[in-house]
Design a protein around this motif. Structure first.
Motif, short mmCIF file in Angstrom:
data_model
loop_
_atom_site.label_atom_id
_atom_site.label_comp_id
_atom_site.label_asym_id
_atom_site.label_seq_id
_atom_site.Cartn_x
_atom_site.Cartn_y
_atom_site.Cartn_z
N VAL A 1 46.27 9.74 19.40
CA VAL A 1 45.72 8.56 20.08
C VAL A 1 46.24 7.29 19.41
N ILE B 1 49.80 6.61 20.43
CA ILE B 1 49.84 6.00 21.77
C ILE B 1 49.66 4.49 21.66
N ALA C 1 55.87 6.16 25.18
CA ALA C 1 54.44 6.27 25.47
C ALA C 1 54.11 7.61 26.12
N VAL D 1 51.52 10.51 24.73
CA VAL D 1 50.42 11.06 25.51
C VAL D 1 50.51 12.58 25.56
N SER D 2 51.72 13.10 25.74
CA SER D 2 51.90 14.56 25.81
C SER D 2 51.50 15.22 24.49
N THR E 1 49.44 14.12 22.27
CA THR E 1 47.99 14.01 22.09
C THR E 1 47.25 15.04 22.94
N MET E 2 47.72 15.28 24.15
CA MET E 2 47.09 16.28 25.01
C MET E 2 47.22 17.68 24.40
#
Length: 389
Positions: free
Chosen positions: A276, A279, A362, A366-367, A369-370
């Protein structure tokens, strides 16, 4: 391990990591000196990182027959020679060739260093030792970039490579006094055991997180010197080197990561929080301000090394026998993501401009973090929380 042993190992780590990143703040200078484009100049980092993503596993065959100590010394000596050769390259093709050779040497050094530390540490202190090692690698990343920019500003772009070559040679001499490593207590590293290691719950996800986050990390820091050129105040080697001061936040993140992990309820949650934060760094990097770029490096390093420092100890703590393979896979995933990060965003920058390149970074953040959030539901994460308790 004694103080002398730790001093030599940490100095070798700093110099080895510095050899990867020393050209980064000098990319615009190299582009001008050799008459190449921005994207092509960025290959000076990619050329070293790409072998780093493949070579670590091959060194398992050496570690089967050769203890880690002589491999550390030989790698340092050869890195010293290649560093001294870089300023003498007549064109950029030769420069890239020497950088690719360094990419074959650095993983030998890092894999041997990680295995040496992992086999010498007690089981109770393993995660703390690995976190300290990661903190030293963070300092090496900062020192290599900052020293390079400072020395190039004062003495010319060739001087950082001469200075680094001398430091690597001194570390190689220091390795002569290291005690033998205890690798015989563990199973030799064999590629045939890779499916067994990767099949353990959560291992692929953990490797994926560090690969994706390091993609963002490497991409941002490779674009940074060129980003400065487009902003008010412009670019200089010293200004670019100073921008990497955010690495100091990474050291703090490494040293506090395990306490944070206990507070959050486990390493998987710490890795997710790190994602996070990465990001946020990618979004801040897109702001057209040198102050925002400077701050984004602090945020980036906090998030990246928050995840990185717990991931290494987590994987080593979950696999007792195949530590050489666990560390080889870790370095391979880590630097494969980094190699792609040093090239793809630069290619997007050259063809479509900065905004699309920032969106690529970005999206990767995000990927990652998921994937980190998915670890919460894995038995691997649950087992690790129990171990920490």
């Amino acid at each position: 391990m004694g103080k002398w042993t730790l001093l030599v190992l940490y100095a070798a780590t700093v110099c080895g990591i510095s050899s990867i990143y020393a050209p980064q703040p000098l990319l615009p200078v190299l582009a001008g000196f050799y008459g190449v484009s921005q994207a092509t100049a960025g290959l000076a980092i990619t050329a070293t990182m790409l072998p780093l993503g493949i070579a670590p596993l091959a060194y398992g065959f050496f570690l089967d027959a050769v203890p880690a100590r002589p491999l550390i010394g030989a790698s340092l000596g050869l890195l010293a020679l290649t560093s001294l050769a870089l300023p003498l390259c007549p064109d950029f093709h030769w420069f890239l060739g020497v950088r690719a050779l360094q990419g074959l040497l650095v993983p030998a050094l890092l894999t041997a260093l990680m295995t040496y530390l992992a086999t010498a540490a007690s089981p109770a202190g393993l995660r703390r030792v690995m976190a300290a090692y990661i903190a030293v690698t963070v300092f090496g990343g900062f020192f290599g970039r900052f020293f390079s920019g400072l020395a190039a500003q004062a003495l010319g772009w060739q001087m950082p490579f001469y200075g680094l070559g001398a430091a690597l040679a001194l570390c190689a001499l220091g390795c002569l006094g290291l005690p033998p490593d205890g690798r015989s207590a563990f199973c030799p590293m064999r590629l045939g055991n890779a499916p067994q290691v990767l099949a353990k719950p959560g291992f692929i996800a953990a490797y994926g997180v560090v690969g994706l986050l390091f993609f963002v990390f490497s991409g941002m820091l490779n674009l940074l010197p060129f980003r400065l050129e487009s902003l008010e105040g412009g670019y200089s080697p010293l200004r670019a080197g100073a921008m990497y001061s955010g690495y100091l936040m990474g050291i703090i993140a490494c040293l506090w990561s395990h306490r944070l992990s206990r507070c959050l309820g486990g390493p998987a949650r710490t890795m997710a929080l790190g994602g996070v934060v990465v990001i946020a760094a990618a979004l801040l990097f897109a702001v057209a301000s040198q102050a925002a770029v400077f701050l984004s490096v602090f945020v980036l390093c906090a998030g990246m090394f928050m995840a990185h420092s717990v991931a290494s100890g987590l994987l080593n703590g979950a696999e007792a026998r195949h530590k050489g393979l666990v560390n080889g896979l870790y370095i391979s995933f880590y630097y494969s993501g980094g190699a792609l990060g040093t090239y793809l965003p630069g290619l997007v920058l050259a063809r479509y401009g900065f905004a699309p390149a920032a969106w690529v970074l970005a999206a990767a953040a995000v990927s990652g973090t998921m994937v980190a959030f998915s670890l919460w539901r894995a038995s691997f994460a649950g087992e690790s929380r129990e171990e920490q308790a």
